[in-house]
Design an enzyme around this catalytic site. Structure first.
Site, PDB file in Angstrom:
ATOM      1  N   GLN A 103       0.825  -1.217   0.000  1.00 14.37           N
ATOM      2  CA  GLN A 103       0.000   0.000   0.000  1.00 14.37           C
ATOM      3  C   GLN A 103       0.849   1.253   0.000  1.00 14.37           C
ATOM      4  O   GLN A 103       2.063   1.223   0.179  1.00 14.37           O
ATOM      5  CB  GLN A 103      -0.921  -0.026   1.229  1.00 14.37           C
ATOM      6  CG  GLN A 103      -0.183  -0.262   2.533  1.00 14.37           C
ATOM      7  CD  GLN A 103      -1.114  -0.521   3.710  1.00 14.37           C
ATOM      8  OE1 GLN A 103      -1.132   0.238   4.663  1.00 14.37           O
ATOM      9  NE2 GLN A 103      -1.887  -1.605   3.663  1.00 14.37           N
ATOM     10  N   HIS A 105       0.221   5.732   0.987  1.00 14.62           N
ATOM     11  CA  HIS A 105      -0.702   6.749   1.519  1.00 14.62           C
ATOM     12  C   HIS A 105      -0.441   8.096   0.846  1.00 14.62           C
ATOM     13  O   HIS A 105       0.697   8.413   0.502  1.00 14.62           O
ATOM     14  CB  HIS A 105      -0.507   6.909   3.024  1.00 14.62           C
ATOM     15  CG  HIS A 105      -0.662   5.633   3.795  1.00 14.62           C
ATOM     16  ND1 HIS A 105      -1.825   4.904   3.795  1.00 14.62           N
ATOM     17  CD2 HIS A 105       0.201   4.953   4.586  1.00 14.62           C
ATOM     18  CE1 HIS A 105      -1.668   3.834   4.561  1.00 14.62           C
ATOM     19  NE2 HIS A 105      -0.448   3.837   5.040  1.00 14.62           N
ATOM     20  N   GLU A 122       3.521   8.194   8.599  1.00 16.44           N
ATOM     21  CA  GLU A 122       3.478   7.360   9.797  1.00 16.44           C
ATOM     22  C   GLU A 122       4.873   6.901  10.184  1.00 16.44           C
ATOM     23  O   GLU A 122       5.837   7.090   9.434  1.00 16.44           O
ATOM     24  CB  GLU A 122       2.571   6.150   9.554  1.00 16.44           C
ATOM     25  CG  GLU A 122       3.033   5.247   8.428  1.00 16.44           C
ATOM     26  CD  GLU A 122       1.986   4.210   8.013  1.00 16.44           C
ATOM     27  OE1 GLU A 122       1.046   3.939   8.774  1.00 16.44           O
ATOM     28  OE2 GLU A 122       2.124   3.658   6.912  1.00 16.44           O
ATOM     29  N   HIS A 180       4.763   0.471   0.990  1.00 22.21           N
ATOM     30  CA  HIS A 180       5.171  -0.315   2.156  1.00 22.21           C
ATOM     31  C   HIS A 180       4.165  -1.414   2.448  1.00 22.21           C
ATOM     32  O   HIS A 180       3.019  -1.366   2.008  1.00 22.21           O
ATOM     33  CB  HIS A 180       5.313   0.589   3.389  1.00 22.21           C
ATOM     34  CG  HIS A 180       4.029   1.261   3.778  1.00 22.21           C
ATOM     35  ND1 HIS A 180       3.586   2.418   3.176  1.00 22.21           N
ATOM     36  CD2 HIS A 180       3.078   0.937   4.687  1.00 22.21           C
ATOM     37  CE1 HIS A 180       2.427   2.775   3.702  1.00 22.21           C
ATOM     38  NE2 HIS A 180       2.096   1.883   4.621  1.00 22.21           N
ATOM     39  N   ARG A 200      -4.449   0.570  -1.852  1.00 14.97           N
ATOM     40  CA  ARG A 200      -3.852  -0.760  -2.021  1.00 14.97           C
ATOM     41  C   ARG A 200      -3.379  -0.958  -3.450  1.00 14.97           C
ATOM     42  O   ARG A 200      -4.137  -0.768  -4.390  1.00 14.97           O
ATOM     43  CB  ARG A 200      -4.889  -1.854  -1.712  1.00 14.97           C
ATOM     44  CG  ARG A 200      -5.124  -2.072  -0.260  1.00 14.97           C
ATOM     45  CD  ARG A 200      -5.960  -3.345  -0.017  1.00 14.97           C
ATOM     46  NE  ARG A 200      -6.737  -3.121   1.191  1.00 14.97           N
ATOM     47  CZ  ARG A 200      -8.032  -2.843   1.208  1.00 14.97           C
ATOM     48  NH1 ARG A 200      -8.725  -2.817   0.092  1.00 14.97           N
ATOM     49  NH2 ARG A 200      -8.631  -2.614   2.350  1.00 14.97           N
TER      50      ARG A 200
END
EC number: 5.3.1.8
Length: 325
Positions: A103, A105, A122, A180, A200
């Protein structure tokens, strides 16, 4: 309105069933519903999961209610998302009993984001890893949009991905745009922007919890991947000594430090930001003006910016997060 004296807030985790989850979060004494539990949202103020306080005077109140009542005073002058006014971070524990989807982001500025949603930068701290456990961390050298599109079309996306073996105690910074995936056999503390948007790229052609293939988001993924790299970093964090704080992730959204307590450490909050403590290992106590609380591995606490001086004692490994300048 009655005045509530600031104190460290602990929340009931919001548990999320995931196709890749397991039961490992039970080892922290957390209450798990039936099923494969992949995520415990420990501190959350998101439409998909709002955590409620379980200790002290505010027990039973959601983080959203606390935000509305105590606002900038408790969260600090930097403790809000300027974009949607919510608490800016989401704190999770992840049990990866199977591989997560590959995936990526988006950043805050991506046009495809749902209204009010943030991007998602993150960081991961590996709490535990089975021997040989791996993660997917970025793309191989030289992969650009065209070669990624071709690899997807030809069913060989795994050829483009960088896979690495991980160990407990490693920290990974994963800025938005970094491809990642956590893989089976790792237990992770995740500190991230308050977002639930995941694109995804690949999901191993496996059925989801409902028996159907999970949706892929190829176009959005191709749009948001940082092909030249977004500044992802990997760090071993073993060498921290009692009372030291090692910066293990630094971004515009969070600054995360790892500390080791063997005895007592005196600390303090500042008016600019709340502090989040994730107890990664050990047990001990957290003391502040007006109270004391036993703490142990797997627990997370939100310390209001107005708390002031506090002390950690015992034998603890702690992740401490603030919103930086």
């Amino acid at each position: 309105m009655t005045t509530v004296k600031a104190y460290p807030l602990q929340f009931k985790a919001e548990m999320k069933e995931r196709i890749w989850g397991g039961r490992a979060l039970e080892q922290y004494g957390l209450e798990l519903p039936e099923g494969a539990i992949g995520e415990g949202w420990m501190i959350g103020d998101h439409p998909n999961g709002i955590t409620k306080v379980i200790n002290g005077e505010l027990a039973g109140q959601g983080l959203d209610q606390i935000r509305e009542q105590f606002g900038r005073e408790w969260f600090g002058s930097r403790g809000f998302s300027e974009k949607n006014g919510r608490f800016p971070l989401l704190i999770k524990l992840l049990d990866c009993n199977d591989d997560l989807s590959v995936q990526v982001h988006p950043t805050d500025s991506y046009e495809g984001l749902p209204a009010g949603e943030l991007g998602k930068t993150e960081m991961w701290y590996i709490l535990d890893a089975k021997p040989g456990a791996k993660i997917i961390y970025g793309l191989k050298e030289g992969v650009d949009r065209a070669s990624m599109e071709a690899a997807i079309a030809e069913g060989r996306i795994t050829d483009t991905l960088q896979e690495i073996t991980v160990q407990a105690g490693e920290a990974f910074y994963i800025p938005a745009g970094t491809v990642h995936a956590l893989c089976s056999g790792v237990l992770v503390a995740e500190i991230q922007q308050n977002s639930d948007t995941t694109y995804r790229l690949y999901d191993y052609d496996r059925p989801g919890l409902d028996g159907k293939l999970r949706e892929l988001h190829i176009e959005d993924s191709l749009n948001v991947i940082a092909y030249e790299g977004a500044g992802a970093q990997r760090m071993k964090t073993d060498g921290v000594k009692h009372g030291e704080w090692l910066t293990i992730a630094s971004s515009p959204y969070f600054l995360v430090e790892k500390g080791v307590v063997a005895g007592t450490v005196a600390l303090s909050t500042s008016p600019e930001s709340f502090v989040i403590l994730v107890i990664a290992d050990g047990n001990g106590s957290l003391k502040w003006d007006g109270g004391e609380q036993a703490v142990k591995a797997g627990e997370c606490f939100l310390l209001p910016a107005t708390l002031g001086a506090y002390e950690l004692s015992g034998n603890l490994t702690v992740l401490r997060s603030i919103v930086p300048e």
